[in-house]
Design a protein around this motif. Structure first.
Motif, PDB file in Angstrom:
ATOM      1  N   ASP A  60     -77.665 -33.030  -7.698  1.00 51.58           N
ATOM      2  CA  ASP A  60     -79.126 -33.117  -7.758  1.00 51.58           C
ATOM      3  C   ASP A  60     -79.662 -32.677  -9.120  1.00 51.58           C
ATOM      4  O   ASP A  60     -80.830 -32.332  -9.254  1.00 51.58           O
ATOM      5  CB  ASP A  60     -79.771 -32.291  -6.638  1.00 51.58           C
ATOM      6  CG  ASP A  60     -79.525 -30.793  -6.782  1.00 51.58           C
ATOM      7  OD1 ASP A  60     -78.767 -30.388  -7.682  1.00 51.58           O
ATOM      8  OD2 ASP A  60     -80.092 -30.023  -5.977  1.00 51.58           O
ATOM      9  N   LEU A  61     -78.793 -32.708 -10.149  1.00 53.74           N
ATOM     10  CA  LEU A  61     -79.225 -32.334 -11.491  1.00 53.74           C
ATOM     11  C   LEU A  61     -80.375 -33.217 -11.959  1.00 53.74           C
ATOM     12  O   LEU A  61     -81.304 -32.748 -12.623  1.00 53.74           O
ATOM     13  CB  LEU A  61     -78.057 -32.428 -12.481  1.00 53.74           C
ATOM     14  CG  LEU A  61     -78.341 -32.003 -13.920  1.00 53.74           C
ATOM     15  CD1 LEU A  61     -78.759 -30.541 -13.988  1.00 53.74           C
ATOM     16  CD2 LEU A  61     -77.116 -32.242 -14.807  1.00 53.74           C
ATOM     17  N   ALA A  62     -80.342 -34.499 -11.604  1.00 54.36           N
ATOM     18  CA  ALA A  62     -81.413 -35.416 -12.012  1.00 54.36           C
ATOM     19  C   ALA A  62     -82.761 -34.959 -11.462  1.00 54.36           C
ATOM     20  O   ALA A  62     -83.788 -35.075 -12.143  1.00 54.36           O
ATOM     21  CB  ALA A  62     -81.098 -36.835 -11.540  1.00 54.36           C
ATOM     22  N   LEU A 112     -84.032 -40.182  -3.472  1.00 53.24           N
ATOM     23  CA  LEU A 112     -82.718 -40.555  -2.962  1.00 53.24           C
ATOM     24  C   LEU A 112     -82.766 -40.801  -1.455  1.00 53.24           C
ATOM     25  O   LEU A 112     -82.252 -41.817  -0.967  1.00 53.24           O
ATOM     26  CB  LEU A 112     -81.688 -39.467  -3.286  1.00 53.24           C
ATOM     27  CG  LEU A 112     -80.287 -39.677  -2.699  1.00 53.24           C
ATOM     28  CD1 LEU A 112     -79.692 -41.000  -3.153  1.00 53.24           C
ATOM     29  CD2 LEU A 112     -79.373 -38.511  -3.083  1.00 53.24           C
ATOM     30  N   GLN A 113     -83.408 -39.910  -0.712  1.00 52.36           N
ATOM     31  CA  GLN A 113     -83.478 -40.088   0.737  1.00 52.36           C
ATOM     32  C   GLN A 113     -84.315 -41.320   1.102  1.00 52.36           C
ATOM     33  O   GLN A 113     -84.048 -41.975   2.112  1.00 52.36           O
ATOM     34  CB  GLN A 113     -84.032 -38.828   1.395  1.00 52.36           C
ATOM     35  CG  GLN A 113     -83.101 -37.626   1.220  1.00 52.36           C
ATOM     36  CD  GLN A 113     -83.430 -36.492   2.171  1.00 52.36           C
ATOM     37  OE1 GLN A 113     -83.565 -36.696   3.366  1.00 52.36           O
ATOM     38  NE2 GLN A 113     -83.554 -35.291   1.627  1.00 52.36           N
ATOM     39  N   GLY A 114     -85.294 -41.646   0.278  1.00 54.70           N
ATOM     40  CA  GLY A 114     -86.062 -42.869   0.484  1.00 54.70           C
ATOM     41  C   GLY A 114     -85.201 -44.103   0.322  1.00 54.70           C
ATOM     42  O   GLY A 114     -85.302 -45.057   1.116  1.00 54.70           O
ATOM     43  N   TRP A 115     -84.327 -44.109  -0.686  1.00 54.20           N
ATOM     44  CA  TRP A 115     -83.418 -45.248  -0.880  1.00 54.20           C
ATOM     45  C   TRP A 115     -82.436 -45.361   0.282  1.00 54.20           C
ATOM     46  O   TRP A 115     -82.062 -46.463   0.685  1.00 54.20           O
ATOM     47  CB  TRP A 115     -82.656 -45.091  -2.196  1.00 54.20           C
ATOM     48  CG  TRP A 115     -83.524 -45.213  -3.406  1.00 54.20           C
ATOM     49  CD1 TRP A 115     -84.749 -45.809  -3.498  1.00 54.20           C
ATOM     50  CD2 TRP A 115     -83.224 -44.725  -4.719  1.00 54.20           C
ATOM     51  NE1 TRP A 115     -85.230 -45.727  -4.782  1.00 54.20           N
ATOM     52  CE2 TRP A 115     -84.321 -45.069  -5.559  1.00 54.20           C
ATOM     53  CE3 TRP A 115     -82.161 -44.036  -5.282  1.00 54.20           C
ATOM     54  CZ2 TRP A 115     -84.361 -44.734  -6.916  1.00 54.20           C
ATOM     55  CZ3 TRP A 115     -82.190 -43.702  -6.628  1.00 54.20           C
ATOM     56  CH2 TRP A 115     -83.284 -44.052  -7.431  1.00 54.20           C
ATOM     57  N   VAL A 162     -78.417 -40.271   7.667  1.00 54.66           N
ATOM     58  CA  VAL A 162     -77.572 -39.180   7.190  1.00 54.66           C
ATOM     59  C   VAL A 162     -76.931 -38.495   8.394  1.00 54.66           C
ATOM     60  O   VAL A 162     -77.624 -37.918   9.234  1.00 54.66           O
ATOM     61  CB  VAL A 162     -78.383 -38.164   6.370  1.00 54.66           C
ATOM     62  CG1 VAL A 162     -77.481 -37.017   5.899  1.00 54.66           C
ATOM     63  CG2 VAL A 162     -79.045 -38.843   5.169  1.00 54.66           C
ATOM     64  N   LEU A 163     -75.599 -38.557   8.478  1.00 56.02           N
ATOM     65  CA  LEU A 163     -74.873 -37.890   9.561  1.00 56.02           C
ATOM     66  C   LEU A 163     -74.651 -36.416   9.260  1.00 56.02           C
ATOM     67  O   LEU A 163     -74.538 -35.601  10.174  1.00 56.02           O
ATOM     68  CB  LEU A 163     -73.506 -38.563   9.772  1.00 56.02           C
ATOM     69  CG  LEU A 163     -73.515 -40.042  10.167  1.00 56.02           C
ATOM     70  CD1 LEU A 163     -72.084 -40.547  10.302  1.00 56.02           C
ATOM     71  CD2 LEU A 163     -74.281 -40.250  11.464  1.00 56.02           C
ATOM     72  N   GLY A 164     -74.581 -36.086   7.994  1.00 55.83           N
ATOM     73  CA  GLY A 164     -74.335 -34.708   7.593  1.00 55.83           C
ATOM     74  C   GLY A 164     -74.239 -34.616   6.090  1.00 55.83           C
ATOM     75  O   GLY A 164     -74.229 -35.634   5.384  1.00 55.83           O
ATOM     76  N   TRP A 180     -72.888 -36.734   0.852  1.00 54.42           N
ATOM     77  CA  TRP A 180     -73.747 -37.252   1.912  1.00 54.42           C
ATOM     78  C   TRP A 180     -72.912 -38.160   2.821  1.00 54.42           C
ATOM     79  O   TRP A 180     -72.345 -39.159   2.364  1.00 54.42           O
ATOM     80  CB  TRP A 180     -74.895 -38.059   1.311  1.00 54.42           C
ATOM     81  CG  TRP A 180     -75.831 -37.299   0.426  1.00 54.42           C
ATOM     82  CD1 TRP A 180     -75.604 -36.908  -0.865  1.00 54.42           C
ATOM     83  CD2 TRP A 180     -77.148 -36.852   0.762  1.00 54.42           C
ATOM     84  NE1 TRP A 180     -76.686 -36.251  -1.366  1.00 54.42           N
ATOM     85  CE2 TRP A 180     -77.659 -36.195  -0.396  1.00 54.42           C
ATOM     86  CE3 TRP A 180     -77.945 -36.945   1.897  1.00 54.42           C
ATOM     87  CZ2 TRP A 180     -78.933 -35.640  -0.430  1.00 54.42           C
ATOM     88  CZ3 TRP A 180     -79.210 -36.397   1.874  1.00 54.42           C
ATOM     89  CH2 TRP A 180     -79.702 -35.743   0.730  1.00 54.42           C
ATOM     90  N   ARG A 181     -72.878 -37.843   4.098  1.00 53.55           N
ATOM     91  CA  ARG A 181     -72.179 -38.676   5.076  1.00 53.55           C
ATOM     92  C   ARG A 181     -73.200 -39.651   5.658  1.00 53.55           C
ATOM     93  O   ARG A 181     -74.134 -39.262   6.352  1.00 53.55           O
ATOM     94  CB  ARG A 181     -71.550 -37.825   6.171  1.00 53.55           C
ATOM     95  CG  ARG A 181     -70.419 -36.926   5.669  1.00 53.55           C
ATOM     96  CD  ARG A 181     -69.888 -36.040   6.800  1.00 53.55           C
ATOM     97  NE  ARG A 181     -69.501 -36.830   7.956  1.00 53.55           N
ATOM     98  CZ  ARG A 181     -69.760 -36.473   9.223  1.00 53.55           C
ATOM     99  NH1 ARG A 181     -70.424 -35.354   9.498  1.00 53.55           N
ATOM    100  NH2 ARG A 181     -69.381 -37.255  10.217  1.00 53.55           N
ATOM    101  N   LEU A 182     -73.027 -40.923   5.347  1.00 52.47           N
ATOM    102  CA  LEU A 182     -74.004 -41.942   5.703  1.00 52.47           C
ATOM    103  C   LEU A 182     -73.428 -42.930   6.715  1.00 52.47           C
ATOM    104  O   LEU A 182     -72.218 -43.194   6.724  1.00 52.47           O
ATOM    105  CB  LEU A 182     -74.456 -42.701   4.453  1.00 52.47           C
ATOM    106  CG  LEU A 182     -74.949 -41.844   3.285  1.00 52.47           C
ATOM    107  CD1 LEU A 182     -75.221 -42.729   2.062  1.00 52.47           C
ATOM    108  CD2 LEU A 182     -76.199 -41.056   3.661  1.00 52.47           C
ATOM    109  N   ALA A 183     -74.317 -43.475   7.538  1.00 56.23           N
ATOM    110  CA  ALA A 183     -73.905 -44.510   8.497  1.00 56.23           C
ATOM    111  C   ALA A 183     -75.081 -45.443   8.723  1.00 56.23           C
ATOM    112  O   ALA A 183     -76.209 -45.141   8.353  1.00 56.23           O
ATOM    113  CB  ALA A 183     -73.470 -43.859   9.810  1.00 56.23           C
TER     114      ALA A 183
END
Length: 388
Positions: free
Chosen positions: A327-329, A340-343, A351-353, A383-386
């Motif tokens: 999250d340096l950016a 990022l969460q919007g994308w 987000v699973l976790g 980020w664990r995504l599904a």
């Protein structure tokens, strides 16, 4: 590398001369070139370099290194804060402004120090007194030579440094027991010196019964190697860069994991679907100043957004995508806190976790680093995504 251009200068006898110009940073060849040697005063050389004059060295090689050090000292002196500026320094600029100012300073420094030039023969030997043997380092960086050329001493030192790092490698805890347990990064390929993101891939829970996985943008191959060491039978590792592909293949062969991992050239995803797709894109959405910086900077977050946009279609039902990001950016003001969460939502993902880690690199403790505040607050996450 730079386009097939040539550097032109006048010899001491007045005759014209030229040679191929090499620059991995794609820096244009200096329009004006003067011959310099051991008798050239450092102050004069510094003035000429600041004016954009290329200084083609003809003296003792080791003295060229001394001159580069002298130019560096003069640059550092001009960059030092003036007396009475302490109060201004107590009020740090906005993080984004600090980042851009820092990059401007680095670019200015690189431009001036890059004016000290070294001649090479076509076989990567240096026709100067006391010149070191740099043939292997140049062969790794440039490939086989075809004609005499000139490059900056600063770039040469980078090639030598990369060669030494390539020989030594970086020890990866997650790969202990796999050959040497080291990753050897080629010139121009990001080295996994920041171990926290590798540890996250080692620690994250694997989907049940997983046999296949994909590593998007494999680079050195380190994450594909970690996944293979965790028992995943078949892994496809992709990249667009020829150096990265060769580097990954070499590392996986050395670690005796090449039978589990198939390295292929692809823009992001390979054909088909997989139950696990991992991606560690460049973390900063800024424009690279050289081709080598594409491992660090992702203009307009193109790779990040491309990965998120295509992930759902390439996951098998119930599959997971692992996005490894710092999250340096956000701390530098280069990306909004919720962007990022919007994308992720816009890509039809959930987000699973999330697993987090604090960076351990030395700059985190360096209060004199102009980006210290942002670095000290940085968190690296998996980020664990599904599919939503």
């Amino acid at each position: 590398m730079s386009a097939d251009t040539h550097l032109h200068w006048t010899q001491q006898d007045g005759s014209p001369a030229s040679a191929l110009w090499r620059s991995e940073a794609a820096v244009p060849a200096p329009q004006r070139v003067l011959l310099v040697d051991d008798t050239t005063p450092a102050d004069k050389a510094y003035k000429l370099a600041c004016e954009g004059t290329g200084l083609l060295w003809t003296g003792d090689f080791q003295n060229a290194r001394h001159l580069l050090q002298a130019l560096t000292r003069r640059l550092d002196k001009t960059a030092a804060p003036k007396r009475g500026a302490a109060n201004k320094r107590d009020e740090p600029p906005h993080a984004g402004l600090a980042f851009h100012q820092h990059r401007q300073r680095l670019a200015h420094r690189a431009r001036i120090l890059g004016m000290l030039l070294i001649p090479f023969n076509a076989d990567h030997t240096i026709p100067l007194r006391r010149a070191p043997d740099v043939q292997q380092a140049c062969l790794e960086g440039y490939g086989p030579g075809t004609e005499a050329y000139v490059t900056s001493l600063r770039e040469l030192l980078g090639l030598i440094g990369a060669h030494e790092w390539r020989k030594k490698g970086v020890a990866i805890d997650a790969l202990k027991g796999k050959g040497s347990g080291r990753i050897h990064a080629h010139y121009g390929v990001f080295s996994p010196v920041r171990g926290e993101y590798v540890d996250l891939v080692q620690q994250a829970p694997l989907p049940a019964g997983i046999k296949d996985a994909v590593d998007v943008g494999t680079g050195s191959g380190v994450l594909a190697a970690v996944l293979a060491s965790r028992g995943i039978a078949r892994i496809t590792a992709t990249d667009q860069d020829a150096r990265a592909l060769a580097c990954a293949q070499e590392n996986l062969h050395r670690l005796k994991l090449d039978k589990q991992v198939n390295v292929i050239e692809a823009d992001l995803f390979p054909p088909g679907q997989a139950p696990l797709i991992v991606c560690n894109p460049p973390w900063l959405p800024a424009r690279p100043s050289s081709p080598i910086e594409y491992a660090v900077y992702d203009p307009d977050s193109r790779m990040l957004r491309g990965f998120l946009a295509g992930l759902k279609a390439h996951l098998t039902p119930g599959g997971e995508g692992w996005l490894i990001m710092s999250d340096l950016a956000e701390h530098l003001g280069l990306r909004g806190p919720d962007e990022l969460q919007g994308w992720i939502r816009d890509a039809g993902l959930q987000v699973l976790g999330r697993l987090d880690a604090r960076p351990r690199h030395p700059k985190v403790q360096d209060a004199n680093d102009p980006l210290h505040r942002a670095r000290a607050a940085e968190i690296t996450s998996l980020w664990r995504l599904a599919a939503a």
